[in-house]
Write an enzyme that holds these catalytic residues in place. Structure first.
Site, PDB file in Angstrom:
ATOM      1  N   ARG A 102      11.133   1.491  -1.951  1.00 47.03           N
ATOM      2  CA  ARG A 102      10.335   0.279  -2.181  1.00 47.03           C
ATOM      3  C   ARG A 102      10.935  -0.662  -3.230  1.00 47.03           C
ATOM      4  O   ARG A 102      11.072  -1.860  -2.997  1.00 47.03           O
ATOM      5  CB  ARG A 102       8.914   0.648  -2.628  1.00 47.03           C
ATOM      6  CG  ARG A 102       7.978   0.981  -1.519  1.00 47.03           C
ATOM      7  CD  ARG A 102       7.014   2.046  -1.969  1.00 47.03           C
ATOM      8  NE  ARG A 102       7.762   3.282  -2.176  1.00 47.03           N
ATOM      9  CZ  ARG A 102       8.027   4.153  -1.196  1.00 47.03           C
ATOM     10  NH1 ARG A 102       7.558   3.941  -0.008  1.00 47.03           N
ATOM     11  NH2 ARG A 102       8.766   5.234  -1.399  1.00 47.03           N
ATOM     12  N   THR A 103      11.257  -0.133  -4.393  1.00 49.10           N
ATOM     13  CA  THR A 103      11.672  -1.012  -5.499  1.00 49.10           C
ATOM     14  C   THR A 103      12.960  -1.737  -5.125  1.00 49.10           C
ATOM     15  O   THR A 103      13.066  -2.960  -5.245  1.00 49.10           O
ATOM     16  CB  THR A 103      11.860  -0.182  -6.784  1.00 49.10           C
ATOM     17  OG1 THR A 103      10.671   0.566  -7.004  1.00 49.10           O
ATOM     18  CG2 THR A 103      12.123  -1.077  -7.981  1.00 49.10           C
ATOM     19  N   LYS A 147      32.875   8.089 -14.153  1.00 50.45           N
ATOM     20  CA  LYS A 147      34.085   8.252 -14.985  1.00 50.45           C
ATOM     21  C   LYS A 147      33.737   8.220 -16.471  1.00 50.45           C
ATOM     22  O   LYS A 147      34.613   8.200 -17.317  1.00 50.45           O
ATOM     23  CB  LYS A 147      35.079   7.114 -14.689  1.00 50.45           C
ATOM     24  CG  LYS A 147      35.497   7.002 -13.250  1.00 50.45           C
ATOM     25  CD  LYS A 147      36.419   5.789 -13.088  1.00 50.45           C
ATOM     26  CE  LYS A 147      36.310   5.186 -11.709  1.00 50.45           C
ATOM     27  NZ  LYS A 147      36.819   3.809 -11.656  1.00 50.45           N
ATOM     28  N   ARG A 166      17.629   1.175 -12.040  1.00 47.85           N
ATOM     29  CA  ARG A 166      16.802   2.403 -12.047  1.00 47.85           C
ATOM     30  C   ARG A 166      17.693   3.539 -12.513  1.00 47.85           C
ATOM     31  O   ARG A 166      18.857   3.648 -12.093  1.00 47.85           O
ATOM     32  CB  ARG A 166      16.249   2.711 -10.657  1.00 47.85           C
ATOM     33  CG  ARG A 166      15.634   4.113 -10.617  1.00 47.85           C
ATOM     34  CD  ARG A 166      14.848   4.386  -9.378  1.00 47.85           C
ATOM     35  NE  ARG A 166      13.632   3.588  -9.357  1.00 47.85           N
ATOM     36  CZ  ARG A 166      12.671   3.758  -8.453  1.00 47.85           C
ATOM     37  NH1 ARG A 166      12.792   4.683  -7.527  1.00 47.85           N
ATOM     38  NH2 ARG A 166      11.589   3.008  -8.476  1.00 47.85           N
ATOM     39  N   HIS A 186       7.811   1.766 -15.615  1.00 50.66           N
ATOM     40  CA  HIS A 186       8.104   1.099 -14.340  1.00 50.66           C
ATOM     41  C   HIS A 186       7.283  -0.192 -14.325  1.00 50.66           C
ATOM     42  O   HIS A 186       6.307  -0.333 -13.591  1.00 50.66           O
ATOM     43  CB  HIS A 186       7.712   2.020 -13.180  1.00 50.66           C
ATOM     44  CG  HIS A 186       8.312   1.664 -11.855  1.00 50.66           C
ATOM     45  ND1 HIS A 186       8.921   0.448 -11.595  1.00 50.66           N
ATOM     46  CD2 HIS A 186       8.379   2.364 -10.697  1.00 50.66           C
ATOM     47  CE1 HIS A 186       9.347   0.437 -10.336  1.00 50.66           C
ATOM     48  NE2 HIS A 186       9.030   1.582  -9.763  1.00 50.66           N
TER      49      HIS A 186
HETATM   50  N1   CP Z   1       6.964   2.987  -6.057  1.00 54.23           N
HETATM   51  C1   CP Z   1       8.301   3.156  -6.164  1.00 54.23           C
HETATM   52  O1   CP Z   1       8.896   2.976  -7.224  1.00 54.23           O
HETATM   53  O2   CP Z   1       8.887   3.525  -4.993  1.00 54.23           O
HETATM   54  P1   CP Z   1      10.447   3.808  -4.802  1.00 54.23           P
HETATM   55  O3   CP Z   1      10.768   5.058  -5.612  1.00 54.23           O
HETATM   56  O4   CP Z   1      10.639   4.024  -3.331  1.00 54.23           O
HETATM   57  O5   CP Z   1      11.199   2.627  -5.333  1.00 54.23           O
END
Ligand code: CP
Length: 309
Positions: free
Chosen positions: A59-60, A89, A110, A138
């Site tokens: 999603r993100t 590395k 991420r 998040h």
């Molecule tokens: N909700 C969320 O962060 O989903 P993903 O891990 O798929 O990005």
């Protein structure tokens, strides 16, 4: 467009002021209306988004990339930042930030370690957006959660919200509780003792006058809440697989439980789900979790525009 967020790194939900949150919400509504009207958008024409995902995401990552493309911008990314970037590395995130600023106008990262987005942001002169850092934060998920709550309930103020599941490791609930605290939310924190919300977050919310009931009883919370926010037990954060097996399946939302819930309750989940919400719930009117995921695109369109304008 307002310029209040120009150049800002989006690293933590508690770094956002109420004015900034409102600006993001209003801008996201504007984009949603424009898309519904079929308007051609070009806010990000000539700009580049870099996505660096050192941890899996559906999603993100896709919603950020979709947001950038819908705004007429372009995307560069490392397919598997952990294995295929120079991190393998030994390059530091700080140095990666120094590189990225020459390649892109904004970056989303991420990473499995809390605080890593801040490290990359320290090196980069361009705005850096935290797409989830370990068991830390998040913030963009929390913003789309807030957007969803406003759409589903018609308001953010004076609601009772139950956060359910792995509150210890779940970065979405860390950010969401901090964001909703701006609106005087009453909370139920529903978790097994081993997965309770970190005490520093609970203490900070209470210091801000937020009412919190900590319980292991999902039925009680469901009966009294306007929103039930289910979360996955975060398998990847456990060092002991036996402990994960003991705790998985602690809470499951099904139609039987919904029949005991407050009428009109809204069910949310950041997704992915494992077994926290039975599929039979998907067709219930208050099941908002797929609408929630879709809202990620307009909220991220707003963020990308506001931090780069
Ligand atoms: N909700 C969320 O962060 O989903 P993903 O891990 O798929 O990005």
């Amino acid at each position: 467009m307002a310029t209040i967020l120009r150049g800002k790194d989006i690293l933590r939900a508690d770094h956002l002021t109420l004015d900034e949150i409102e600006t993001i919400m209003v801008t996201a509504v504007r984009f949603e209306n424009a898309m519904r009207a079929g308007d051609r958008l070009s806010n990000m024409a000539g700009k580049i988004l870099a996505t660096l995902f050192y941890e899996p995401s559906t999603r993100t990552r896709l919603s950020f990339e979709s947001a950038m493309l819908r705004l007429g911008g372009q995307v560069i990314s490392v397919a598997d930042a952990k294995g295929a970037s120079s991190a393998a590395k030994g390059e530091t995130l700080y140095d990666t930030g120094k590189m990225i600023e020459g390649y892109a106008d904004v970056a989303v990262v991420r990473h499995p370690i809390a605080g890593s987005a801040a490290e990359l942001a320290e090196g980069a002169a361009i705005p850096v957006i935290n797409g989830g850092d370990g068991a830390g934060q998040h913030p963009t998920q929390a913003l789309l959660d807030l957007y969803t709550i406003r759409k589903e309930k018609g308001r953010a103020e004076d609601l009772t919200v139950a956060l359910v599941g792995d509150l210890k490791n779940g970065r979405t609930v860390h950010s969401l509780s901090m964001l909703l605290a701006n609106f005087g939310t009453h909370f139920y924190f529903v978790a097994p003792t081993a997965l309770a919300m970190p005490p520093e977050i609970t203490a900070d919310l209470r210091r801000r006058g937020i009412e919190i009931v900590e319980t292991a009883d999902l039925r009680e919370a469901a009966a009294r809440s306007d929103v039930l926010y289910m979360t996955r037990i975060q398998k990847e954060r456990f060092t002991d697989p036996a402990e994960y097996e003991r705790l998985r399946g602690s809470y499951v939302l099904d139609k039987a439980l919904l029949s005991l819930a407050k009428p009109g309750i809204t069910a949310m989940h950041p997704l992915p789900r494992v077994d926290e919400i039975a599929r039979e719930v998907d067709s219930v009117e208050g099941a908002a979790y797929f609408r929630q995921a879709n809202n990620g695109v307009v909220v991220r369109m707003a963020l990308l525009t506001l931090v780069t304008e």
